[in-house]
Design an enzyme around this catalytic site. Structure first.
Site, PDB file in Angstrom:
ATOM      1  N   ASP A 133       0.839  -1.182   0.000  1.00  0.00           N
ATOM      2  CA  ASP A 133       0.000   0.000   0.000  1.00  0.00           C
ATOM      3  C   ASP A 133       0.883   1.244   0.000  1.00  0.00           C
ATOM      4  OD1 ASP A 133      -2.505   1.092  -0.146  1.00  0.00           O
ATOM      5  OD2 ASP A 133      -2.768   1.247   2.003  1.00  0.00           O
ATOM      6  N   TYR A 135       1.192   5.654  -0.489  1.00  0.00           N
ATOM      7  CA  TYR A 135       0.702   6.845   0.235  1.00  0.00           C
ATOM      8  C   TYR A 135       0.933   7.987  -0.725  1.00  0.00           C
ATOM      9  CZ  TYR A 135       0.758   9.903   4.495  1.00  0.00           C
ATOM     10  OH  TYR A 135       0.518  10.829   5.482  1.00  0.00           O
ATOM     11  N   HIS A 140      -3.834  13.904   0.099  1.00  0.00           N
ATOM     12  CA  HIS A 140      -4.045  13.099   1.312  1.00  0.00           C
ATOM     13  C   HIS A 140      -2.853  13.235   2.267  1.00  0.00           C
ATOM     14  CE1 HIS A 140      -5.171   9.795   3.948  1.00  0.00           C
ATOM     15  NE2 HIS A 140      -4.027   9.172   3.679  1.00  0.00           N
ATOM     16  N   ARG A 149       1.156  17.307  12.171  1.00  0.00           N
ATOM     17  CA  ARG A 149       2.387  18.087  12.386  1.00  0.00           C
ATOM     18  C   ARG A 149       2.227  19.574  12.088  1.00  0.00           C
ATOM     19  NH1 ARG A 149       3.729  13.540   9.933  1.00  0.00           N
ATOM     20  NH2 ARG A 149       3.540  14.550   7.921  1.00  0.00           N
ATOM     21  N   GLU A 206     -10.581   4.144   3.415  1.00  0.00           N
ATOM     22  CA  GLU A 206      -9.626   4.858   2.567  1.00  0.00           C
ATOM     23  C   GLU A 206      -9.945   4.516   1.125  1.00  0.00           C
ATOM     24  OE1 GLU A 206      -5.531   4.230   3.796  1.00  0.00           O
ATOM     25  OE2 GLU A 206      -5.756   5.785   5.331  1.00  0.00           O
ATOM     26  N   GLU A 208      -9.154   3.994  -2.463  1.00  0.00           N
ATOM     27  CA  GLU A 208      -7.925   3.695  -3.197  1.00  0.00           C
ATOM     28  C   GLU A 208      -8.227   2.940  -4.492  1.00  0.00           C
ATOM     29  OE1 GLU A 208      -4.707   1.961  -1.101  1.00  0.00           O
ATOM     30  OE2 GLU A 208      -5.268   2.818   0.834  1.00  0.00           O
ATOM     31  N   ASP A 241      -9.159   0.476   1.930  1.00  0.00           N
ATOM     32  CA  ASP A 241      -8.203   0.096   2.977  1.00  0.00           C
ATOM     33  C   ASP A 241      -8.773   0.561   4.327  1.00  0.00           C
ATOM     34  OD1 ASP A 241      -5.893  -0.578   4.356  1.00  0.00           O
ATOM     35  OD2 ASP A 241      -4.905   1.312   3.884  1.00  0.00           O
ATOM     36  N   ARG A 245      -8.366   4.117  13.203  1.00  0.00           N
ATOM     37  CA  ARG A 245      -7.463   5.250  13.466  1.00  0.00           C
ATOM     38  C   ARG A 245      -6.933   5.288  14.891  1.00  0.00           C
ATOM     39  NH1 ARG A 245      -5.915   6.202   8.474  1.00  0.00           N
ATOM     40  NH2 ARG A 245      -7.649   6.762   7.118  1.00  0.00           N
ATOM     41  N   GLN A 248      -4.387   2.582  15.201  1.00  0.00           N
ATOM     42  CA  GLN A 248      -3.222   3.009  14.414  1.00  0.00           C
ATOM     43  C   GLN A 248      -2.360   4.022  15.175  1.00  0.00           C
ATOM     44  OE1 GLN A 248      -4.394   4.581  10.593  1.00  0.00           O
ATOM     45  NE2 GLN A 248      -2.298   4.969   9.904  1.00  0.00           N
ATOM     46  N   TYR A 252       1.533   2.522  15.789  1.00  0.00           N
ATOM     47  CA  TYR A 252       2.296   2.628  14.541  1.00  0.00           C
ATOM     48  C   TYR A 252       3.741   3.090  14.715  1.00  0.00           C
ATOM     49  CZ  TYR A 252       2.604   7.638  13.546  1.00  0.00           C
ATOM     50  OH  TYR A 252       2.947   8.955  13.551  1.00  0.00           O
ATOM     51  N   LYS A 261      -4.815  -1.982  10.109  1.00  0.00           N
ATOM     52  CA  LYS A 261      -5.081  -2.036   8.669  1.00  0.00           C
ATOM     53  C   LYS A 261      -5.278  -3.469   8.178  1.00  0.00           C
ATOM     54  CE  LYS A 261      -3.700   2.321   7.311  1.00  0.00           C
ATOM     55  NZ  LYS A 261      -4.359   3.159   6.284  1.00  0.00           N
ATOM     56  N   THR A 265      -9.743  -5.522   4.017  1.00  0.00           N
ATOM     57  CA  THR A 265      -9.455  -4.640   2.891  1.00  0.00           C
ATOM     58  C   THR A 265     -10.389  -5.098   1.778  1.00  0.00           C
ATOM     59  OG1 THR A 265      -7.141  -4.521   3.584  1.00  0.00           O
ATOM     60  CG2 THR A 265      -7.640  -3.789   1.340  1.00  0.00           C
ATOM     61  N   THR A 360      -4.769   6.438  -0.096  1.00  0.00           N
ATOM     62  CA  THR A 360      -5.990   7.229  -0.166  1.00  0.00           C
ATOM     63  C   THR A 360      -5.908   8.294  -1.260  1.00  0.00           C
ATOM     64  OG1 THR A 360      -6.158   6.936   2.201  1.00  0.00           O
ATOM     65  CG2 THR A 360      -7.579   8.613   1.215  1.00  0.00           C
ATOM     66  N   GLU A 374      -9.606  12.799   7.327  1.00  0.00           N
ATOM     67  CA  GLU A 374      -9.521  14.140   6.751  1.00  0.00           C
ATOM     68  C   GLU A 374     -10.850  14.882   6.878  1.00  0.00           C
ATOM     69  OE1 GLU A 374      -7.810  11.710   3.406  1.00  0.00           O
ATOM     70  OE2 GLU A 374      -7.189  13.709   2.751  1.00  0.00           O
TER      71      GLU A 374
END
Lengths: 454, 454
Positions: A133, A135, A140, A149, A206, A208, A241, A245, A248, A252, A261, A265, A360, A374
């Site tokens: 997978d 990113y 996204h 961040r 997600e 995808e 996917d 959250r 995760q 993670y 995850k 799927t 995503t 999001e």
């Protein structure tokens, strides 16, 4: 390019046109064995039956048993030139001028199945050796980066240089329509010092696309250039996917997503050949800074295939879906071929049937959010889903009336709030692109959330 | 427990005793088909031949074709009770009092192969659906944490709460003896602002044990408790999770290791049944803080199986290996059963043949470093490998003489420096535990590094 015409009738908005011819694996009441088929209009051409019939000649496929397997892997493992020849054969066989159009009803009955018959089951079309997978949507990655961040450091330093990716869990992949239980796991509650074991409270999807590697396997150590890689992309399907959250966020660091995850799927049942998407090329991104030469691909391109996510909330009466996102496959900063090329740089072996998820696919703007992380800003902003279908009218004074009420009071009475997904919700993803007089659709990628197991 | 005796003769230090009976897949000149075998002394009992012979009765396995496959998956998919019964049958069949001991030479020739014959090839014993790699040695996680974050923050906040893990690449797994090319990839040179594409300069090994999931597959959503999980562990093999540290450092944010770990993963050819390791249980760690109840396992245990890593440098004349690490399987903070139980919490489907790697098994102390990242402190401290075998003598004055020279000048002339691995180096991992009059060994997990492909 005007539309091709088939003796199988369907209208110009039908997802499964002669220009499409996606591959799948199906079974039905008349034959419970899993076998390969091609969707055309509301029919399925039974490739297993075809391979045993007199119509099977000049197909490009020497060995008919390749079409008699319970998965598409053997077909996908053929060389790209064979895929093209076989597709041309199928388009000719199904065209309005094909001798098959004049075959007896009995003969047609042996070759075709009614796609929408209640007994038809669509199965996972491939045996997936490995699932990766990526990113790769810059929207996204930016949206997530801002959440975690802040705006200044939204994209990590490596992001524009390489397609960031991770290995997913092949056993987690199931076909559309397979419900699954809300996952449980370790979660660190807000402000808590210690985790708890509990059902996921931030269940997300997600949006995808999954690209399927085809042709011969790479040898250990073999690197593919982007243009070589492009030839190995057999086709694609929608991929959801599903992500937990809260699980995760706690698990993670430092090795990436794991249990958050791997519980489910979902993929759509039909693999659309990339040959069918050739008319829908989109320019690749302008890569700034310039890519390292091994990733450069002067002839590279994306695909502009519009995507949609809809949710049917648990409380809906009947088939009421609210559209929550619109996007396109074109929002990958790296092309699918570049993702595959990058994947082989260290010498990782690729095998036919391996799947590369794009990550995503968010589009610019608030309507383009490919995940609820999001859309709800990590759970901070709720949104509404309809539970009934509004009948909108304009009143005598020009006011908007819904079932005779003003819109906002109708919405209050006929919708529910969400930040993340609740038990009983269904998420449906679809993809469809319009050509000149025809469409290419992907079918549905849908699943319903069952309550957590005790 | 005194040693069991077999009519196949071997000495008490032999790795493949009657107490061991590891399973593998082999082929040889007399039969090039891949088939299942059991190692006993310097022989292989051909399970395929056995399943077709008159000796195949009361085995616990109803269907002899299970032993006629090119992988062990069908055997591993049987229920744990059947594994135990079949193992007891094999131990009886191979015991010194077995009627098979008196069989004709011709009959024995059909059932046994010479394990060390040049034509014998050992193959990957299982088809691996999914491969997970954990990070479960507290010594390794602490050593890495100190390197990257300093002593104060060595262990991340989640580390003592759950077995941190990630999905590995199943296609990367190859059997011992398979050489591989040094990987190339994106690397950010020290102090540089932009990455380059270059051969890995920090090629490393990771000393691990891989545990093989067996029995029936879990259902989607099904959670296993630690004690249920324990019954699903069929056996284990050595696993070298080769790692490209410079590629890893640049790519792994935020989704974890990807290309830096998927170019090659070497495993030893023989799967040692966990039943053979029962006499070598070690206490589980004292978990502080206490684990969440779903991970608790009052009857849980680790295995104390000593491990060794040796390197034969490219410059060695002949088979000169230098031991660079000694450790044990017991250094997993979470037991293998807890890793598996945790793996199923969100409902991830486990299938027979799935592999769970422990992560680098470092032991306390500088001799226990299971990777060169730790041993060289990220490349800052070099160490020496012998290129010739020293003949050590004590001189007339009590001084240590090596080939007549003082030790340090001999070492200077007959060794090379390393921080990470160089082209032509071979890394060999072995595991062997001593019982009362017998040994259980794992065979070798070895591979040689070839130069990067141009």
């Amino acid at each position: 390019m005007p539309a091709l015409t088939s003796f199988v009738t369907y209208d110009a908005s039908h997802p499964f046109s002669l220009e499409n011819l996606p591959y799948g694996i199906f079974s039905n009441a008349s034959n419970p064995n899993r076998r390969a088929g091609v969707a055309i209009g509301d029919l399925i051409l039974d490739l297993c039956a075809l391979s045993k019939s007199t119509w099977f000649k000049d197909t490009g496929i020497d060995d008919p048993t390749i079409l008699q397997q319970p998965t598409l892997n053997a077909l996908i493992a053929l060389e790209p030139g064979v895929w093209a020849k076989f597709r041309a054969f199928l388009q000719s066989l199904l065209s309005s001028s094909s001798p098959l159009s004049k075959a007896s009803a009995e003969e047609k009955e042996q070759l075709f199945a009614a796609r929408l018959a209640p007994s038809v089951q669509l199965h996972l079309p491939i045996e997936i050796g490995d699932y990766t997978d990526f990113y790769s949507s810059i929207e996204h990655a930016t949206n997530c980066g801002v959440l975690f961040r802040g705006k200044e450091n939204a994209l990590q330093k490596n992001w524009r240089w390489l397609p960031v990716g991770y290995h997913g869990r092949a056993s987690s992949i199931v076909v559309s329509g397979t419900p699954f239980h809300r996952p449980c796991g370790q979660i660190l509650p807000p402000q808590a010092e210690e985790p708890v074991f509990a059902p996921c409270k931030k269940l997300d999807y997600e949006l995808e696309m999954g690209f399927v590697y085809g042709g011969s396997a790479t040898k250990p150590g073999q690197r593919l250039s982007s243009s070589e890689a492009r030839k190995h992309l057999f086709g694609c399907f929608l991929l959801n996917d599903w992500s937990a959250r809260d699980i995760q966020a706690w698990e993670y660091v430092p090795l990436g997503p794991f249990l958050s995850k791997n519980f489910c799927t979902t993929v759509s049942p039909w693999i659309v050949p990339l040959l069918a998407l050739e008319p829908f090329k989109a320019p690749q991104y302008d890569h700034q800074p310039a890519l390292l030469s091994y990733l450069e691909d002067v002839d590279g391109y994306n695909f502009d295939v519009p995507l949609k996510v809809e949710i049917r909330p648990a409380q809906a009466s009947g088939e009421v879906y609210t559209t929550v996102a619109k996007s396109s496959v074109k929002h990958t900063y790296f092309t699918p071929a570049q993702m595959l090329a990058h994947h082989t740089t260290t010498g990782c072996t690729m095998r036919p049937g391996d799947v590369l998820g794009t990550g995503t696919l968010s589009a610019p703007g608030t309507e383009g959010y490919g995940s609820l992380l999001e859309k709800s800003e990590g759970g901070k902003r709720s949104f509404r889903l309809f539970t009934a279908t509004p009948a909108v009218k304009v009143g005598s004074q020009g006011e908007v009336l819904v079932d005779g009420k003003d819109a906002s009071s109708w919405i209050d009475a006929n919708s529910v709030e969400r930040t993340f997904l609740e038990d009983g919700d269904s998420v449906r993803m679809t993809a469809k692109v319009e050509g000149d007089g025809f469409c290419i659709g992907f079918g549905e990628c849908e699943a319903k959330i069952l309550p957590a197991l005790p």
